[in-house]
Design a protein around this motif. Structure first.
Motif, PDB file in Angstrom:
ATOM      1  N   ARG A  80       0.818  -1.215   0.000  1.00 58.30           N
ATOM      2  CA  ARG A  80       0.000   0.000   0.000  1.00 58.30           C
ATOM      3  C   ARG A  80       0.857   1.272   0.000  1.00 58.30           C
ATOM      4  O   ARG A  80       0.642   2.175  -0.793  1.00 58.30           O
ATOM      5  N   ARG A  81       1.829   1.348   0.882  1.00 56.84           N
ATOM      6  CA  ARG A  81       2.614   2.577   1.008  1.00 56.84           C
ATOM      7  C   ARG A  81       3.460   2.849  -0.232  1.00 56.84           C
ATOM      8  O   ARG A  81       3.717   4.003  -0.574  1.00 56.84           O
ATOM      9  N   TYR A 131      -5.663   1.410   1.987  1.00 58.35           N
ATOM     10  CA  TYR A 131      -4.806   1.456   3.181  1.00 58.35           C
ATOM     11  C   TYR A 131      -5.637   1.576   4.457  1.00 58.35           C
ATOM     12  O   TYR A 131      -5.432   0.812   5.407  1.00 58.35           O
ATOM     13  N   THR A 191       3.149   9.149   4.576  1.00 58.34           N
ATOM     14  CA  THR A 191       3.361   7.804   4.034  1.00 58.34           C
ATOM     15  C   THR A 191       4.622   7.174   4.612  1.00 58.34           C
ATOM     16  O   THR A 191       4.637   5.990   4.965  1.00 58.34           O
ATOM     17  N   GLU A 196       3.092  -0.160   7.289  1.00 59.76           N
ATOM     18  CA  GLU A 196       2.369  -0.973   6.309  1.00 59.76           C
ATOM     19  C   GLU A 196       1.348  -1.849   7.047  1.00 59.76           C
ATOM     20  O   GLU A 196       1.664  -2.442   8.088  1.00 59.76           O
TER      21      GLU A 196
END
Length: 494
Positions: A80-81, A131, A191, A196
């Motif tokens: 996701r990140r 996320y 971010t 994560e």
């Protein structure tokens, strides 16, 4: 006890969601209202300015590439990140670059950059929604949704009204866009600061799985069709009330644009922020179903404010009160609704499923305008706003029908499987698929022969009618089977 509820808003995840929500909302106005204002001041014609409104189509069709973000992970920062960082770095560069241009001399290059900004912004929305779905446990989704909406709304204010003010009085357009690019760095910091999501859910192994499996997963659940209809109808009353609110205040009541803009942009935004925060706090005490029901009723009742405006004398205080109440209740409903969308997503496909569900939730907001306009023309404003209250009722009834399914999902973080009428459900899916394919072909022919009225006229008409009919029949059959399955389970229990 009260301190316990407010403590949820001071945790690390909350700060990260606020900053990521801000980064998610910041680019939106920079390719729409703020960019239009820049082009207007630069003296461009209305046709060109109107054409630029098309650059935002990426937000509508973002579900088309969302499976890529479920299927693939970048070689840094995780599933996701990594995608979030890529989209945010791209946005910083693109927003800075568009600020270097001049609308009068670099129009086509500006259009290309605006399309790219919208694409990367929509992509950031996809992965941010995934996320927060993955990182938040069930008991934190209410305040998580509230905080992310708060950040998004604040960013829209900064890149919208505040950017116009800064550009006009202080920095000019070029430096204002450079300042907005600098503010996007907030998202990069968030971010890098974030962790994560830890999930044991399996990820798609092929792109085919990333496209097909999210649909098979969703339609293999109990009440899937009724829940999809709930997503469309839950905020339908709000959508009708908001579709003509500005026209009503200016043309129907005689307020000037300055009065309406000031109240909507300041008091309305403040009320929305308060609403989402109250909604997030209350959802820590209430179940998802109770929150949706309570806030849905309040959303419907708040439309009475517009009815009161329509039947009383013009008053700026009454207008402010009606707008404040409507936005307050709408903010509470939005917090619960975003939590609902997160709850309905399987973490294996959260990017794809959230993108599809959020696109579906926009159906009411996008398409009620023509119906609302026709209603007001044939009747009157007071009756129209009573009608908006009535339009909130079907969503609440569907919510009551789906109560057992929603409570099971929230309590167990899993989905009730479908056990009845599997063959009949397949028939409903085939009807919808066939209808959607025909409507897709109709759209292709519509754009292909847009300038020629006679070309494919009868074929386009047939595709539209038959495709729409097949979709409607499939949806009705699916919803009826869902309802009958619920009754069958109730009889078995009793």
């Amino acid at each position: 006890m009260t301190n316990h509820y407010f403590k949820a808003f001071t945790q690390r995840n909350t700060a990260i969601l606020l900053l990521l929500g801000f980064a998610s909302g910041l680019p939106l106005a920079l390719t729409s209202g703020t960019l239009q204002a820049w082009m207007t001041v630069a003296g461009l014609d209305l046709t060109t300015i109107g054409f630029f409104s098309l650059v935002g189509q990426a937000y509508v069709f973002k579900f088309l590439w969302s499976p890529l973000m479920d299927r693939y992970s970048l070689p840094f920062l995780g599933r996701r990140r990594g995608w979030m960082l890529l989209t945010q770095v791209a946005l910083v560069i693109l927003i800075f670059a568009i600020g270097c241009l001049n609308p009068q001399h670099d129009l086509w290059l500006m259009a290309a950059l605006a399309v790219m900004i919208a694409f990367f912004s929509a992509s950031q929305d996809i992965v941010f929604d995934a996320y927060k779905t993955d990182v938040l446990p069930a008991d934190q989704r209410g305040n998580g949704a509230a905080i992310s909406v708060l950040g998004y709304r604040l960013a829209m204010l900064v890149s919208g009204g505040l950017a116009l003010w800064i550009a006009h009085y202080y920095l000019g357009w070029r430096a204002t866009y450079w300042l907005m690019a600098l503010l996007m760095v907030v998202g990069i910091i968030a971010t890098l600061w974030a962790k994560e999501p830890e999930t044991i859910a399996s990820t798609p192994k092929t792109i085919e799985q990333a496209v097909i499996e999210p649909l098979k997963d969703f339609f293999g659940r109990n009440n899937a069709w009724l829940i999809l209809l709930l997503i469309v109808l839950y905020k339908m009353g709000d959508a009708f009330a908001g579709s003509l609110s500005t026209t009503f205040l200016i043309r129907g009541l005689g307020f000037n644009a300055g009065e309406v803009g000031l109240v909507n942009k300041t008091l309305g935004l403040l009320a929305t922020i308060i609403g989402v925060l109250i909604g997030g706090i209350l959802m820590q005490r209430l179940t998802l179903f109770r929150s949706l029901m309570l806030f849905g009723i309040l959303q419907a009742v708040s439309n009475f404010g517009y009815w009161i405006l329509a039947v009383t004398d013009k008053s700026i205080i009454t207008m402010g009160s009606a707008i404040f109440l409507e936005n307050l209740c709408g903010g509470m409903g939005t917090a619960a609704f975003v939590a609902l969308l997160m709850t309905l997503c399987n973490k294996s496909f959260s990017a794809t499923q959230f993108a599809l569900l959020s696109a579906l939730s926009a159906v009411g907001r996008v398409y009620v305008g023509p119906v609302a306009g026709w209603f007001v023309e044939h009747y009157n404003w007071p009756l129209f706003y009573l009608f908006t209250i009535v339009m909130a009722v079907p969503g609440l009834l569907l919510l009551a029908i789906c109560r057992q399914t929603l409570e099971h999902t929230q309590q167990t973080d899993s989905f009730m499987p479908r056990i009845h009428f599997s063959h009949q459900y397949q028939s409903a899916i085939r009807l919808v698929t066939a209808g959607a394919s025909m409507l897709g072909l109709w759209l292709v022919l519509l754009f292909w022969s847009a300038t020629e009225f006679s070309t494919f006229y009868y074929l386009k008409e047939a595709l539209l009618i038959i495709g729409g009919f097949l979709c409607l029949m499939g949806i009705l059959i699916g919803c009826w089977l869902d309802y009958y399955s619920i009754k069958k389970e109730q009889l078995k229990t009793n």
